[in-house]
Design an enzyme around this catalytic site. Structure first.
Site, short mmCIF file in Angstrom:
data_model
loop_
_atom_site.label_atom_id
_atom_site.label_comp_id
_atom_site.label_asym_id
_atom_site.label_seq_id
_atom_site.Cartn_x
_atom_site.Cartn_y
_atom_site.Cartn_z
N SER A 1 15.04 -49.67 41.98
CA SER A 1 16.28 -49.56 42.77
C SER A 1 16.52 -50.85 43.53
CB SER A 1 16.18 -48.39 43.75
OG SER A 1 16.05 -47.17 43.07
N LYS B 1 14.17 -47.28 56.93
CA LYS B 1 14.71 -48.02 55.79
C LYS B 1 16.23 -47.96 55.83
CE LYS B 1 11.74 -47.90 51.65
NZ LYS B 1 11.52 -47.16 50.41
N HIS C 1 13.84 -43.70 36.82
CA HIS C 1 13.63 -42.39 37.46
C HIS C 1 13.97 -41.26 36.48
CE1 HIS C 1 14.72 -44.61 41.43
NE2 HIS C 1 13.44 -44.33 41.51
N ARG D 1 4.49 -48.39 37.78
CA ARG D 1 5.02 -49.47 36.93
C ARG D 1 4.03 -50.61 36.77
NH1 ARG D 1 10.29 -49.49 40.57
NH2 ARG D 1 8.59 -49.00 41.98
P1 ADP Z 1 10.27 -45.08 47.17
O1 ADP Z 1 11.21 -45.66 48.17
O2 ADP Z 1 9.52 -43.89 47.67
O3 ADP Z 1 9.40 -46.07 46.44
P2 ADP Z 1 11.90 -45.00 44.80
O4 ADP Z 1 13.18 -44.27 44.67
O5 ADP Z 1 11.97 -46.50 44.78
O6 ADP Z 1 11.24 -44.44 46.10
O7 ADP Z 1 10.89 -44.55 43.67
C1 ADP Z 1 10.49 -43.21 43.56
C2 ADP Z 1 9.39 -43.09 42.52
O8 ADP Z 1 9.91 -43.46 41.26
C3 ADP Z 1 8.18 -43.98 42.75
O9 ADP Z 1 7.02 -43.26 42.39
C4 ADP Z 1 8.37 -45.10 41.80
O10 ADP Z 1 7.13 -45.66 41.38
C5 ADP Z 1 9.04 -44.39 40.66
N1 ADP Z 1 9.82 -45.31 39.85
C6 ADP Z 1 10.82 -46.11 40.27
N2 ADP Z 1 11.31 -46.84 39.25
C7 ADP Z 1 10.58 -46.50 38.15
C8 ADP Z 1 10.58 -46.93 36.78
N3 ADP Z 1 11.39 -47.89 36.38
N4 ADP Z 1 9.70 -46.36 35.94
C9 ADP Z 1 8.85 -45.41 36.39
N5 ADP Z 1 8.79 -44.98 37.66
C10 ADP Z 1 9.64 -45.51 38.54
#
Ligand code: ADP
Length: 152
Positions: free
Chosen positions: A129, A42, A18, A91
């Site tokens: 995450s 969630k 992130h 990703r």
């Molecule tokens: P959600 O629950 O909406 O998926 P996340 O916090 O898991 O929220 O992810 C938020 C955004 O960050 C998403 O667009 C996800 O694709 C992006 N993201 C998460 N991890 C990575 C990473 N390692 N590299 C690039 N983008 C990421």
């Protein structure tokens, strides 16, 4: 007029993936607002306050990054704060399939709200995450995947 991007997500917890995305987006926008979506469906591992505090600590020295949260539709939050862009990361192909539908919906209900996608750097494309939570629940060391400000 300032170009504002909203980076919505669960950030449960924020990862180095992130953080990298936000740093890469900053040259494209005047302001990036990291917005934690409060999703009643969630079950999060960390409280909203904890997640917000960690994100604020990570970007404490970056005045163009703001941290907020929203409870209902992402598009409504963007309208409320005057943001015309969403930032999301890709990703892999399953991210793409999911994000494509959401971005098309957001463009309709958000009156042309555009989603800007950044492809993950190879070094971060395996980080999520979800994986971090699994490591923590299993008693492992998640520190390679989280910024140093996230103290678990
Ligand atoms: P959600 O629950 O909406 O998926 P996340 O916090 O898991 O929220 O992810 C938020 C955004 O960050 C998403 O667009 C996800 O694709 C992006 N993201 C998460 N991890 C990575 C990473 N390692 N590299 C690039 N983008 C990421």
């Amino acid at each position: 007029m300032a170009q504002i991007a909203v980076f919505p997500g669960s950030f449960d917890p924020i990862t180095v993936g992130h953080v990298d995305l936000v740093h890469r987006a900053l040259p494209l926008f005047d302001k990036v607002i990291i917005a934690v979506g409060v999703n009643t469906q969630k079950n999060s591992l960390f409280t909203l306050d904890q997640r917000l505090d960690w994100i604020k600590a990570v970007f404490a020295d970056e005045p163009r990054v703001e941290v907020d949260y929203f409870e209902n539709l992402t598009a409504d939050f963007c309208r409320k704060i005057g943001a015309k862009y969403l930032l999301r990361g890709l990703r892999n192909a399953s991210d793409f399939d999911y994000e494509k539908t959401i971005s098309q919906l957001n463009a309709i209900i958000g009156d042309g709200l555009e989603t800007i996608f950044l492809i993950s750097q190879p070094a971060y494309s395996h980080i999520s995450s979800t994986i971090v939570r699994e490591i923590i629940k299993g008693g492992g060391d998640a520190s390679p995947f989280i910024p140093p400000q996230v103290k678990i």
